[in-house]
Design an enzyme around this catalytic site. Sequence first.
Site, short mmCIF file in Angstrom:
data_model
loop_
_atom_site.label_atom_id
_atom_site.label_comp_id
_atom_site.label_asym_id
_atom_site.label_seq_id
_atom_site.Cartn_x
_atom_site.Cartn_y
_atom_site.Cartn_z
N HIS A 1 0.83 -1.21 0.00
CA HIS A 1 0.00 0.00 0.00
C HIS A 1 0.86 1.26 0.00
O HIS A 1 0.62 2.18 0.78
CB HIS A 1 -0.91 0.02 1.23
CG HIS A 1 -1.81 -1.17 1.34
ND1 HIS A 1 -2.37 -1.57 2.54
CD2 HIS A 1 -2.26 -2.06 0.40
CE1 HIS A 1 -3.13 -2.65 2.34
NE2 HIS A 1 -3.06 -2.96 1.05
N PRO A 2 1.88 1.36 -0.86
CA PRO A 2 2.74 2.56 -0.84
C PRO A 2 1.99 3.78 -1.35
O PRO A 2 1.19 3.70 -2.28
CB PRO A 2 3.88 2.17 -1.78
CG PRO A 2 3.26 1.21 -2.75
CD PRO A 2 2.27 0.43 -1.94
#
Length: 546
Positions: free
Chosen positions: A465-466
């Site tokens: 989930h960057p």
Amino acid sequence: MMEADHVIVGAGSAGCALAFRLVEAGRSVLVVEAGGTDAGPFIQMPGALSYPMNMARYDWGYRSEQEPALGGRRLAVPRGRVLGGSSSINGMVYVRGHAQDFDTWAAMGATGWGSADVGPYFRRMEAVQDGQNPAWRGTDGPLTVTKGRMRNPLFRAFVEAGRQAGYPVTDDYNGADQEGMCALEATIRGGRRWSAASAYLRPAITRGARVVQGLTTRVVFEGGRATGVEVATPAGLQVIRARAGVVLAASSLNTPKLLMLSGIGPGAHLAEHGIPVMADRPGVGANLQDHLEVYVQFAARLPITLYRYWNLIGKAYVGARWLLTRTGPGASNQFEAGGFVRSGPGVDYPDIQFHFLPIAVRYDGRGVAAGHGFQAHVGPMRSPSRGWVRLASADPAAPPRVFVNAMGHPQDWVDFRAAIRATRAIFAQPAMAAHVAAELQPGPGVQSDAEIDAFVRDHAESAYHPCGTARMGRADDPMAVVDPETRVIGVDGLRVADSSIFPQVTNGNINAPSIMVGEKAADHILGRTLPRDSRVCAHVHKPASH
């Protein structure tokens, strides 16, 4: 020379939504995507989700720098290199986020992005299939969202065990209240992955949008205004002109890379690579955030897990059934139950997320336990650690340098201890204890803070989930990269619309808010906005006894 009103770089979650809304409004749109087709069962079959993120055909294959707090390990940080972007290789779990996430965005300078502002966009994009309250949820949008059927008894046992542990149960974590144990929602339609390419890009193409395959090497400027992009195609370098503007939607790793290659970023860093500075924006590539998780695994008493299919005959059966009927285990992402809970009574809104999986296996499909088992993926939601994305060189083909700074803050360790202990407490309840034969990981010998810390150091992985690397904020904020209209500060004609602009990571999986960014950015470009609606995405915290 190719040209269009709007050139969008990246056919991912936000870029596809943006393309559809612009072409729907009568604008001409050209989308540049480095990856190829999303056809084929590895992407389209939900149960095969571990494959595409480990295939060079579909994934950029990025890895982080050595992470000191993890003993020097390098983390996998996959991003989709295919039509649909990461929505074509992700786990398909659909989470809007908590209202407080977006109200925090607004407080951080993203004016107009509070929960009442973004809620109508979530409603516009959704086609929820499972009778959720239409006062909260959308029912006729492009993006089909279905709730896990939880036919395997382990899913319901996990939710019930959470209730027995003192946590609430929520019927719709994307509706009035996120907090609680729950059936998870997924972007699955008719037994197949419903990516942004399926939901938005193909309808956009039927309305006239064009897609060009190639690697964008830089944004082209004339007199301080973005007028197009340079693209490396099989036919050589080409310039694609944008009459109205360029939008970067290339992911939180590739968007900052492309900004820097185009002269927008930290001046000294650009100078190191011989890149002339168009706009000195130190926030480009900074503020990288992610969710980390570990797998808490157990051996099962009963042979009712997915392990029964973990052999050649079983996999052939699952694949054949899916190909013929779009049903069976292959039609589910198998993340059908989970939860959003608070680690303690002083926490305002959920700070721990669970995904339950009825097999003990790594997310990438490797390392399956030798026998029937199950696991919960668990991790904290709001790490105070911040990493970065930087250029490795001025060569557009070179991967960016990515430093997650995983577990880089003392609070990360406190939060992970709480998350692991909360998970164990759930599995100790009668509903799950009846199914537990033994704890496999971390293992019964891992109990003290130091032992749990060592386990996290060796086993924590990115939840993929960057975000946050071109964050949105006030135009006079030196660390902001885009203003609340998604315009890149310091130049004209250039916007960013993807998870790069998140000021702070949202609660849960980030595909849904990434698509929302594409929806809302389109309205900013078109000079319109949906009316604010405080009913939507409210998630008002209800004090619980836990």
